[in-house]
Design a protein around this motif. Structure first.
Motif, PDB file in Angstrom:
ATOM      1  N   PRO A 254       0.811  -1.224   0.000  1.00  0.00           N
ATOM      2  CA  PRO A 254       0.000   0.000   0.000  1.00  0.00           C
ATOM      3  C   PRO A 254       0.844   1.273   0.000  1.00  0.00           C
ATOM      4  CG  PRO A 254      -0.842  -1.579   1.602  1.00  0.00           C
ATOM      5  CD  PRO A 254       0.506  -2.080   1.159  1.00  0.00           C
ATOM      6  N   THR A 255       1.890   1.277   0.827  1.00  0.00           N
ATOM      7  CA  THR A 255       2.743   2.457   0.926  1.00  0.00           C
ATOM      8  C   THR A 255       3.525   2.673  -0.356  1.00  0.00           C
ATOM      9  OG1 THR A 255       2.991   2.017   3.294  1.00  0.00           O
ATOM     10  CG2 THR A 255       4.534   3.573   2.290  1.00  0.00           C
ATOM     11  N   HIS A 256       4.132   1.617  -0.853  1.00  0.00           N
ATOM     12  CA  HIS A 256       4.976   1.740  -2.038  1.00  0.00           C
ATOM     13  C   HIS A 256       4.167   2.208  -3.243  1.00  0.00           C
ATOM     14  CE1 HIS A 256       8.361   0.848  -4.701  1.00  0.00           C
ATOM     15  NE2 HIS A 256       7.480   0.308  -5.532  1.00  0.00           N
ATOM     16  N   ASP A 257       3.021   1.609  -3.465  1.00  0.00           N
ATOM     17  CA  ASP A 257       2.212   1.997  -4.626  1.00  0.00           C
ATOM     18  C   ASP A 257       1.768   3.444  -4.532  1.00  0.00           C
ATOM     19  OD1 ASP A 257       2.563  -0.564  -5.471  1.00  0.00           O
ATOM     20  OD2 ASP A 257       0.447  -1.157  -5.364  1.00  0.00           O
ATOM     21  N   LYS A 258       1.512   3.919  -3.312  1.00  0.00           N
ATOM     22  CA  LYS A 258       1.132   5.318  -3.139  1.00  0.00           C
ATOM     23  C   LYS A 258       2.299   6.240  -3.450  1.00  0.00           C
ATOM     24  CE  LYS A 258      -1.075   8.454   0.176  1.00  0.00           C
ATOM     25  NZ  LYS A 258      -1.655   8.570   1.542  1.00  0.00           N
ATOM     26  N   PHE A 259       3.496   5.882  -2.969  1.00  0.00           N
ATOM     27  CA  PHE A 259       4.684   6.691  -3.240  1.00  0.00           C
ATOM     28  C   PHE A 259       4.989   6.717  -4.732  1.00  0.00           C
ATOM     29  CE2 PHE A 259       5.478   7.222   1.119  1.00  0.00           C
ATOM     30  CZ  PHE A 259       6.610   7.993   1.310  1.00  0.00           C
ATOM     31  N   ARG A 260       4.857   5.552  -5.370  1.00  0.00           N
ATOM     32  CA  ARG A 260       5.226   5.429  -6.775  1.00  0.00           C
ATOM     33  C   ARG A 260       4.103   5.846  -7.726  1.00  0.00           C
ATOM     34  NH1 ARG A 260      10.838   4.722  -7.165  1.00  0.00           N
ATOM     35  NH2 ARG A 260      11.288   4.519  -4.951  1.00  0.00           N
ATOM     36  N   ARG A 261       2.944   6.122  -7.153  1.00  0.00           N
ATOM     37  CA  ARG A 261       1.798   6.592  -7.932  1.00  0.00           C
ATOM     38  C   ARG A 261       1.408   5.606  -9.032  1.00  0.00           C
ATOM     39  NH1 ARG A 261       3.458  13.040  -8.611  1.00  0.00           N
ATOM     40  NH2 ARG A 261       3.355  13.554  -6.394  1.00  0.00           N
ATOM     41  N   LEU A 262       1.493   4.307  -8.689  1.00  0.00           N
ATOM     42  CA  LEU A 262       1.125   3.270  -9.651  1.00  0.00           C
ATOM     43  C   LEU A 262       0.652   2.035  -8.900  1.00  0.00           C
ATOM     44  CD1 LEU A 262       1.089   2.250 -12.644  1.00  0.00           C
ATOM     45  CD2 LEU A 262       3.384   1.317 -12.198  1.00  0.00           C
ATOM     46  N   ASP A 263      -0.600   1.665  -9.082  1.00  0.00           N
ATOM     47  CA  ASP A 263      -1.093   0.425  -8.490  1.00  0.00           C
ATOM     48  C   ASP A 263      -0.354  -0.757  -9.115  1.00  0.00           C
ATOM     49  OD1 ASP A 263      -2.912   1.810  -6.958  1.00  0.00           O
ATOM     50  OD2 ASP A 263      -4.582   1.526  -8.354  1.00  0.00           O
ATOM     51  N   GLY A 264       0.113  -1.633  -8.271  1.00  0.00           N
ATOM     52  CA  GLY A 264       0.842  -2.805  -8.745  1.00  0.00           C
ATOM     53  C   GLY A 264       2.337  -2.613  -8.839  1.00  0.00           C
ATOM     54  N   ALA A 265       2.828  -1.418  -8.530  1.00  0.00           N
ATOM     55  CA  ALA A 265       4.274  -1.164  -8.631  1.00  0.00           C
ATOM     56  C   ALA A 265       5.059  -2.065  -7.672  1.00  0.00           C
ATOM     57  CB  ALA A 265       4.576   0.306  -8.338  1.00  0.00           C
ATOM     58  N   PHE A 266       4.543  -2.257  -6.465  1.00  0.00           N
ATOM     59  CA  PHE A 266       5.244  -3.100  -5.486  1.00  0.00           C
ATOM     60  C   PHE A 266       5.381  -4.530  -5.997  1.00  0.00           C
ATOM     61  CE2 PHE A 266       5.166  -6.130  -1.977  1.00  0.00           C
ATOM     62  CZ  PHE A 266       6.225  -5.684  -1.195  1.00  0.00           C
ATOM     63  N   ASP A 267       4.291  -5.090  -6.499  1.00  0.00           N
ATOM     64  CA  ASP A 267       4.334  -6.472  -6.972  1.00  0.00           C
ATOM     65  C   ASP A 267       5.344  -6.635  -8.109  1.00  0.00           C
ATOM     66  OD1 ASP A 267       2.383  -7.239  -5.164  1.00  0.00           O
ATOM     67  OD2 ASP A 267       0.732  -6.906  -6.574  1.00  0.00           O
ATOM     68  N   ARG A 268       5.414  -5.659  -8.992  1.00  0.00           N
ATOM     69  CA  ARG A 268       6.345  -5.740 -10.121  1.00  0.00           C
ATOM     70  C   ARG A 268       7.797  -5.599  -9.655  1.00  0.00           C
ATOM     71  NH1 ARG A 268       3.249  -1.654 -14.159  1.00  0.00           N
ATOM     72  NH2 ARG A 268       5.227  -1.739 -15.336  1.00  0.00           N
ATOM     73  N   SER A 269       8.043  -4.709  -8.683  1.00  0.00           N
ATOM     74  CA  SER A 269       9.404  -4.550  -8.175  1.00  0.00           C
ATOM     75  C   SER A 269       9.845  -5.770  -7.381  1.00  0.00           C
ATOM     76  CB  SER A 269       9.495  -3.292  -7.308  1.00  0.00           C
ATOM     77  OG  SER A 269       9.253  -2.130  -8.083  1.00  0.00           O
ATOM     78  N   LEU A 270       8.931  -6.340  -6.603  1.00  0.00           N
ATOM     79  CA  LEU A 270       9.257  -7.547  -5.846  1.00  0.00           C
ATOM     80  C   LEU A 270       9.541  -8.708  -6.791  1.00  0.00           C
ATOM     81  CD1 LEU A 270       9.551  -8.953  -3.136  1.00  0.00           C
ATOM     82  CD2 LEU A 270       7.068  -9.359  -3.142  1.00  0.00           C
ATOM     83  N   ALA A 271       8.754  -8.808  -7.868  1.00  0.00           N
ATOM     84  CA  ALA A 271       9.019  -9.845  -8.862  1.00  0.00           C
ATOM     85  C   ALA A 271      10.399  -9.665  -9.488  1.00  0.00           C
ATOM     86  CB  ALA A 271       7.938  -9.822  -9.940  1.00  0.00           C
ATOM     87  N   ALA A 272      10.801  -8.411  -9.717  1.00  0.00           N
ATOM     88  CA  ALA A 272      12.130  -8.145 -10.283  1.00  0.00           C
ATOM     89  C   ALA A 272      13.223  -8.647  -9.357  1.00  0.00           C
ATOM     90  CB  ALA A 272      12.289  -6.647 -10.535  1.00  0.00           C
TER      91      ALA A 272
END
Length: 407
Positions: free
Chosen positions: A142-160
């Motif tokens: 929740p925090t990361h996606d809000k900072f990055r202004r993109l829903d799903g950004a955390f999941d994509r970065s964690l997958a990376a």
């Protein structure tokens, strides 16, 4: 950069052998260069110092120009290149650049938001032989996606992170703490362990780009101290266990004196040896051993000084620009001791922190040599009183005292 784990491992060895280890500091003629090869980014993060967006920017260095600069950097003794952006993976020739950097013998790092790294790209990154890949995470989902202004950004970065780890790439997490995400730090440290990441880079918020726009949301000083205590705890536990994971911090060189105080409380027999070691480290290296080149080829004292242009590599070689002290800021940054004012001038730890980062004082007061408002050590700890100030025209109007605030 403050290498917390390096000092903790030295302290652990001292505890085991009864003698503080003799460490030979690596000598480099030139600075580490953080190179923003492209400004375009697929994200618009709240704390971006480059104010990037998802469109092309005119006038960026061409591949032949990049190669010419690399030749000069190598001749100048630059030991390491950190390839950054924007999002560097959006640059079509990033792998040609990284291959040449590796061939020339540079330590080569990649700084990415991770959202573009799928399994095939992770394989290509592994094949490129980067020494290190840093992936930014600003908290849990929740925090990361809000900072990055993109829903799903955390999941994509964690997958990376997972894709890179499968290929044996040395990967680390990069975290910039503010009052809005400090609560996620313990969970991110656990995530580092769970995912097998090798490094955790903790960045204090610096007042530049969007970080400057949102400086009123910076974590309070007591929260910063609590975060450092947590990092020291993790690094010390790992050092005692022989674990080679790295915890490092950046953008606040008060971390050095704060570690010395931690040792004074917990391992007082090694305080003198560590003090000597930290003086050799030398604190803030902006304009000295850390440099930045932006996407247009302009040189800055570090990445947080994009508003201060030292010259362009299209007009003069980097080596000439870097040694030119006709610029008053560079002259002061290279001076020893620096011409800092207020309690920084009288601080008992000045020889360790080197006056800390100067950009916070400049952004808030218009004076780069005023005491650093981001220093989280108390007046009693530094042995000098704070100087209240009224920011210059165009800055915040409130009077600020730099003694630690309450949590």
């Amino acid at each position: 950069m403050f290498r917390i784990s390096q000092y903790m491992r030295e302290l652990a060895q001292a505890e085991q052998t009864g003698q503080y280890p003799q460490v030979r500091d690596r000598q480099a003629r030139g600075p580490v260069v953080i190179w923003n090869l492209i400004r375009r980014c697929n994200l618009t993060c709240k704390h971006c110092y480059a104010l990037s967006a998802d469109h092309d920017y005119e006038g960026e260095l061409t591949l032949p120009e990049v190669y010419t600069v690399m030749d000069d950097l190598k001749a100048f003794g630059v030991p390491a290149l950190i390839l950054s952006g924007g999002e560097p993976l959006l640059r079509p020739d990033i792998f040609e650049i990284s291959a040449r950097a590796r061939e020339m013998g540079f330590y080569t790092g990649l700084s990415s938001n991770g959202t573009l790294i799928d399994a095939p790209l992770a394989e290509r990154i592994a094949g490129a032989g980067f020494d290190y890949v840093g992936i930014s995470l600003d908290g849990l989902k929740p925090t990361h996606d809000k900072f990055r202004r993109l829903d799903g950004a955390f999941d994509r970065s964690l997958a990376a992170i997972r894709h890179l780890a499968r290929h044996g790439v040395k990967v680390g997490l990069r975290f910039t703490m503010t009052a809005l995400n400090a609560h996620d730090l313990p969970n991110l440290l656990q995530l580092m362990k769970d995912e097998g990441a090798n490094k955790f880079y903790f960045s204090h918020l610096n007042y530049a780009g969007r970080g400057n726009i949102h400086r009123d949301k910076d974590a309070h000083h007591q929260s910063t101290r609590a975060a450092m205590d947590l990092l020291f705890e993790h690094a010390w536990r790992d050092a005692q266990a022989g674990c080679m994971d790295d915890y490092v911090s950046g953008n606040n060189d008060a971390d050095g004196p704060y570690l010395l105080q931690w040792v004074r409380r917990n391992l007082p027999q090694w305080e003198s040896a560590l003090h000597e070691r930290l003086v050799r480290w030398g604190g803030n290296a902006s304009g000295q051993m850390v440099a930045n080149i932006d996407n247009l080829g302009h040189v800055h004292p570090d990445t947080m000084w994009w508003h201060h242009d030292l010259g362009c590599v299209r007009d003069r070689p980097f080596s000439e620009i870097w040694n030119d002290t006709s610029d008053p800021l560079m002259a002061g940054l290279k001076q020893h001791p620096r011409p800092v004012q207020g309690r920084c001038r009288d601080c008992q730890y000045l020889a360790i922190c080197n006056g800390n980062t100067r950009v916070r004082a400049q952004q808030l007061t218009g004076n780069p040599w005023f005491e650093d408002p981001g220093c989280y050590l108390s007046d009693e700890e530094v042995g000098a009183p704070s100087t209240p100030f009224t920011p210059s025209k165009g800055k915040s109007r409130r009077t600020i005292n730099v003694a630690p605030a309450t949590a």
